[in-house]
Design a protein around this motif. Structure first.
Motif, PDB file in Angstrom:
ATOM      1  N   ALA A   4       1.333  34.808  64.038  1.00 26.69           N
ATOM      2  CA  ALA A   4       0.740  33.805  63.286  1.00 26.69           C
ATOM      3  C   ALA A   4      -0.899  33.891  63.449  1.00 26.69           C
ATOM      4  CB  ALA A   4       1.423  32.383  63.814  1.00 26.69           C
TER       5      ALA A   4
ATOM      6  N   LEU B  63       9.407  34.731  71.161  1.00 23.83           N
ATOM      7  CA  LEU B  63       8.746  33.594  70.725  1.00 23.83           C
ATOM      8  C   LEU B  63       7.115  33.916  70.647  1.00 23.83           C
ATOM      9  CD1 LEU B  63       8.293  30.546  70.070  1.00 23.83           C
ATOM     10  CD2 LEU B  63       8.415  30.116  72.472  1.00 23.83           C
TER      11      LEU B  63
ATOM     12  N   LEU C  24       4.147  44.618  64.310  1.00 24.38           N
ATOM     13  CA  LEU C  24       4.692  43.988  63.194  1.00 24.38           C
ATOM     14  C   LEU C  24       3.568  43.346  62.316  1.00 24.38           C
ATOM     15  CD1 LEU C  24       7.430  42.060  65.560  1.00 24.38           C
ATOM     16  CD2 LEU C  24       7.989  43.892  63.687  1.00 24.38           C
TER      17      LEU C  24
ATOM     18  N   LEU D 108       8.816  50.802  66.293  1.00 25.97           N
ATOM     19  CA  LEU D 108       9.530  49.519  66.323  1.00 25.97           C
ATOM     20  C   LEU D 108      10.852  49.552  66.218  1.00 25.97           C
ATOM     21  CD1 LEU D 108       6.659  47.451  64.346  1.00 25.97           C
ATOM     22  CD2 LEU D 108       7.423  46.905  66.557  1.00 25.97           C
TER      23      LEU D 108
ATOM     24  N   ILE E 234       5.944  36.018  67.739  1.00 26.13           N
ATOM     25  CA  ILE E 234       5.820  35.131  66.571  1.00 26.13           C
ATOM     26  C   ILE E 234       4.595  34.489  66.602  1.00 26.13           C
ATOM     27  CG2 ILE E 234       6.944  33.298  65.311  1.00 26.13           C
ATOM     28  CD1 ILE E 234       8.243  35.607  64.877  1.00 26.13           C
ATOM     29  N   ILE E 235       4.157  33.928  67.616  1.00 26.36           N
ATOM     30  CA  ILE E 235       3.050  33.224  67.582  1.00 26.36           C
ATOM     31  C   ILE E 235       1.839  33.907  67.678  1.00 26.36           C
ATOM     32  CG2 ILE E 235       1.580  31.649  69.260  1.00 26.36           C
ATOM     33  CD1 ILE E 235       4.256  30.672  70.512  1.00 26.36           C
TER      34      ILE E 235
ATOM     35  N   VAL F 267       9.568  27.040  64.472  1.00 18.79           N
ATOM     36  CA  VAL F 267       9.103  27.582  65.832  1.00 18.79           C
ATOM     37  C   VAL F 267       7.303  27.566  65.892  1.00 18.79           C
ATOM     38  CG1 VAL F 267       8.968  29.463  67.478  1.00 18.79           C
ATOM     39  CG2 VAL F 267      10.975  28.482  66.568  1.00 18.79           C
ATOM     40  N   VAL F 268       6.752  28.388  65.016  1.00 17.87           N
ATOM     41  CA  VAL F 268       5.354  28.501  64.956  1.00 17.87           C
ATOM     42  C   VAL F 268       4.731  27.133  64.812  1.00 17.87           C
ATOM     43  CG1 VAL F 268       3.395  29.533  63.661  1.00 17.87           C
ATOM     44  CG2 VAL F 268       5.331  30.877  64.034  1.00 17.87           C
TER      45      VAL F 268
ATOM     46  N   PHE G 141      -4.529  31.472  70.209  1.00 17.51           N
ATOM     47  CA  PHE G 141      -3.164  31.888  70.258  1.00 17.51           C
ATOM     48  C   PHE G 141      -2.623  32.383  71.724  1.00 17.51           C
ATOM     49  CE2 PHE G 141      -4.314  31.661  66.086  1.00 17.51           C
ATOM     50  CZ  PHE G 141      -3.435  30.767  65.536  1.00 17.51           C
TER      51      PHE G 141
END
Lengths: 293, 276
Positions: free
Chosen positions: A178, A171, A96, B13, A174-175, B270-271, A213
Motif C-alpha cells: 500500500a 500483514l 510484489l 516470488l 500488504i502494508i 486490513v490495509v 508505512f
C-alpha cells in the motif's frame, strides 16, 4: 424555530448514543484496569481471602528471576522478530510491486498466513520442529538441526521467531505494498531489484517516501510480538525450563492457576506501563523522522 | 517505453511460495495418512498417503465435537460483527460528528481510542473475576468483551471515514423533517457501507482466530470455539498426529474459504485498519 429544534434533537440523540457506549467501555476496559491495579497491592491468590500488602508485589517483581527471564525473552523475541519481519516484508513488497506475472495471485498467496489462527499454525509448526526438521538434519548430516529446537533451552526461541515471522510478514507486506502504491511508478520501478544502482536509488528515493508505512509496521509489529501468546501455548508452553515464557503467558499461567493473582496483577500493570511507554516513544521517534523529510 | 515483465522477481516470488505452502502441504499429507504410515524419516511426514481416505476427518469431527465448536465460533463471530457495525457505527457518528465542536466529545473520543494501548493480557485477570460476578462467564460475556475490545479501532475507522463525508446530506434530510436517528439509518449508515465492510472483516478475523478470551472466560463451561477445541483436545489426540492434523485442517478450512471468497474486501480492510 425549526433550525434550533433540529440542532437540539441532534444533540440529544448524540448524547443518548454516547452515554451507553462510554458506560460499556468503562465497565469492561477502564474498570478492570483499575481493579487490576488495586489487586496488585494485595496477596490475593485468585480465591479465598486476602490482605493488603502495599508495594511488596512491586518490590518482589524486580527481584523475581522468573519475571526477569520472561521480560528478557519477550523483548529479545520481539526485537529480533520485528527486524526480520520488516526486512522480509519489504523485500516481498518490492517484488510484489514490480512488473511480475500473476501479480494478484501471488499477492493473495503471500497473505494466506495472516488469515490463519496462530494456535493451529503453532501446532503444525510444532510437529515440523519436533519431527521433520530433526529428520532432515539427520539425513543431511547437519548436527545443528538433528535435535528438536523445541526441546533446547538455547534454540526454542528461534523456532518461535520463525513461526512469528511466518505469520506477521503477510500483514506487513500488504502494508508496504500500500505504501509503495503512493510512490510514483517511475521511482519504485527504478528501485526494484535490478542491481546495485537500483538498491542505492531505493534507499535514497523510494524508502524515504514510505517511511510513514515503515513506522506503522514497526509499531504494529513490536506491539503484536510483545503480546505473543498463541504461539507459546502451541509450541512450548513456556518451556523448556521456562526459557520461552512470554510475559502474557506468565500472567496467564501463574495468575490464573498458579495462586499468584495479586503478584501477577502487579506484573500486568508494569507490563501496561511498559507497552504505553514504548508506543509513545516509538510514535515520537517515527513522527520526528517524518518531519525531517 | 515497452513494459517488460521482471522475470527475476517473478521466479524468486514463485520459489518463495514454497515457504507459504510447505506447512500446509505437510498438514494435508499427515491428515490423510494412517498412523502406521508415519515412519521416522522425512518421507513419513511428507510422502503422499497410501490412499486418500477421509476417515481421519470423520473421527476428528466426532472426537472434538466439531459442529458444536464450529457453531460457537460462528455464533460469537457473527454476533460480534453485527454488534460492532451497529454500536461502533452509531458511536462513530455521534462522537465523530461532535468532536470538532465540543471539547467533551474530543475527550471522550481520545479516552476510548487510548484503549488500544490496553492489551487483553493486562485486563485478563480482573475481567475473569468481573464476568463471573456478573454471571457473564459465558458466550454473552465473550461477545460483550469483544464489543468493547474492538471499539477503539472501529470508532477511529468510522470517525475517520465520516470526516470525508459532507454534512450537507444530513442537513438536507433534516430539512425534509427527518430526526437525527432516522437520518442516521436512512442517509449516514448506507454511505458508510465501505467502512462497514472493513470493520466486519477486521472484527471477524480477530474474533474467529482469538484464543485468549474464550480460553479464560469459557473454561469450565463446556463451550468450545474452534481454536479452543484444538487446545482442549490436544491431550486426547495423544500421539495420533494424523487425527490431530485432520482436526487442525478442519479448523483452518472455514477461514481459508472465507478468504477465498472475500479476498478483495479482506486485503482492503486490513490495509485500511492499519493505515488509518
Amino acid at each position: 424555530m425549526k433550525q434550533s429544534r433540529g440542532a437540539k434533537d441532534r444533540k440529544r440523540t448524540f448524547l443518548l448514543i454516547t452515554i451507553p457506549v462510554v458506560a460499556l467501555f468503562f465497565c469492561f476496559n477502564t474498570l478492570p484496569l483499575i481493579r487490576g491495579f488495586l489487586y496488585s497491592f494485595t496477596n490475593f491468590k485468585g480465591y479465598g481471602s486476602y490482605d493488603w500488602v502495599g508495594l511488596r508485589n512491586y518490590a518482589d517483581l524486580f527481584g523475581d528471576l522468573r519475571v526477569g527471564k520472561s521480560y528478557r525473552f519477550t523483548f529479545q523475541y520481539a526485537v529480533v522478530s520485528t527486524i526480520l519481519t520488516n526486512i522480509l516484508s519489504l523485500l516481498l513488497a518490492l517484488g510484489l510491486s514490480a512488473r511480475i506475472k500473476g501479480k494478484s495471485i501471488l499477492r493473495g498467496i503471500y497473505f494466506i498466513p495472516n488469515v490463519l489462527g496462530g494456535l493451529v499454525v503453532g501446532y503444525i509448526f510444532s510437529f515440523f520442529f519436533t519431527y521433520v526438521l530433526p529428520a532432515a538434519g539427520r539425513a543431511l548430516g547437519i548436527g545443528f538441526l538433528s535435535s528438536s529446537f523445541l526441546s533446547s533451552t538455547s534454540k526454542a526461541w528461534i523456532a518461535i521467531v520463525i513461526v512469528g515471522c511466518w505469520q506477521a510478514t503477510a500483514l506487513n507486506t500488504i502494508i508496504y505494498i500500500a505504501g509503495l502504491q503512493t510512490v510514483p511508478e517511475e521511482v519504485y520501478e527504478a528501485g526494484a531489484i535490478d542491481g546495485a544502482g537500483g538498491w542505492k536509488r531505493f534507499w535514497s528515493l523510494t524508502f524515504p517516501l514510505i517511511i510513514p508505512f515503515f513506522s506503522i509496521n514497526l509499531v504494529l509489529c513490536m506491539k503484536n510480538f510483545l503480546m505473543v501468546f498463541d504461539q507459546i501455548i502451541a509450541l512450548t508452553r513456556g518451556g523448556p525450563s521456562q526459557s520461552t515464557e512470554s510475559i502474557s503467558y506468565l500472567i496467564y499461567n501463574n495468575g490464573m492457576s498458579g495462586g499468584q493473582f495479586g503478584f501477577q496483577s502487579a506484573n500486568a500493570f508494569l507490563f501496561f506501563v511498559v507497552i504505553v511507554t514504548i508506543s509513545v516513544f516509538q510514535m515520537r521517534i517515527t513522527g520526528r523522522k517524518e518531519e525531517q523529510l | 517505453m515497452r513494459k517488460t515483465v521482471n522475470w527475476t522477481a517473478t521466479v524468486l516470488l514463485l520459489l518463495g511460495c514454497t515457504a507459504i505452502f510447505f506447512p500446509l502441504y505437510m498438514a494435508v499429507m499427515i491428515a490423510f495418512k494412517q498412523p502406521a504410515e508415519m515412519t521416522n524419516d522425512i518421507l513419513g511426514a511428507l510422502a503422499l498417503p497410501a490412499d486418500w481416505s477421509l476417515s481421519n476427518f470423520a473421527e476428528a469431527m466426532r472426537v472434538t465435537d466439531f459442529w458444536h465448536s464450529f457453531g460457537n465460533s460462528l455464533l460469537l463471530t457473527v454476533s460480534t460483527v453485527l454488534l460492532a457495525i451497529f454500536l461502533h457505527g452509531l458511536a462513530g457518528f455521534a462522537i465523530g460528528r461532535s468532536v470538532g465542536s465540543s471539547r467533551i466529545y474530543t475527550v471522550i473520543y481520545l479516552y476510548i481510542v487510548s484503549g488500544m494501548f490496553v492489551p487483553f493480557a493486562i485486563l485478563m485477570m480482573p475481567l475473569v473475576k468481573q464476568t463471573a460476578q456478573l454471571g457473564m462467564a459465558n458466550r454473552l460475556g465473550v461477545v460483550a468483551l469483544y464489543t468493547v475490545f474492538f471499539m477503539p479501532l472501529n470508532l477511529m475507522l468510522y470517525k475517520g471515514y465520516l470526516t470525508n463525508i459532507p454534512l450537507a446530506l444530513e442537513e438536507a434530510a433534516r430539512v425534509d423533517g427527518a430526526g437525527t436517528w432516522k437520518t442516521y439509518w436512512s442517509v449516514v449508515f448506507p454511505i458508510m457501507k465501505p467502512m462497514h465492510a472493513t470493520v466486519a472483516v477486521l472484527t471477524a478475523m480477530s474474533t474467529w482466530n482469538d484464543v485468549m478470551t474464550p480460553l479464560v472466560i469459557l473454561s469450565g463451561t463446556g463451550q468450545n470455539t474452534l481454536p479452543l477445541a484444538q487446545l482442549n483436545f490436544q491431550t486426547q489426540f495423544g500421539t495420533n498426529y494424523n487425527l490431530a492434523f485432520a482436526s487442525y485442517l478442519l479448523a483452518l478450512i472455514p477461514i481459508l474459504l472465507f478468504y477465498l471468497v472475500c479476498q478483495k474486501q479482506i486485503l482492503n480492510g486490513v490495509v485500511n485498519g492499519a493505515v488509518k
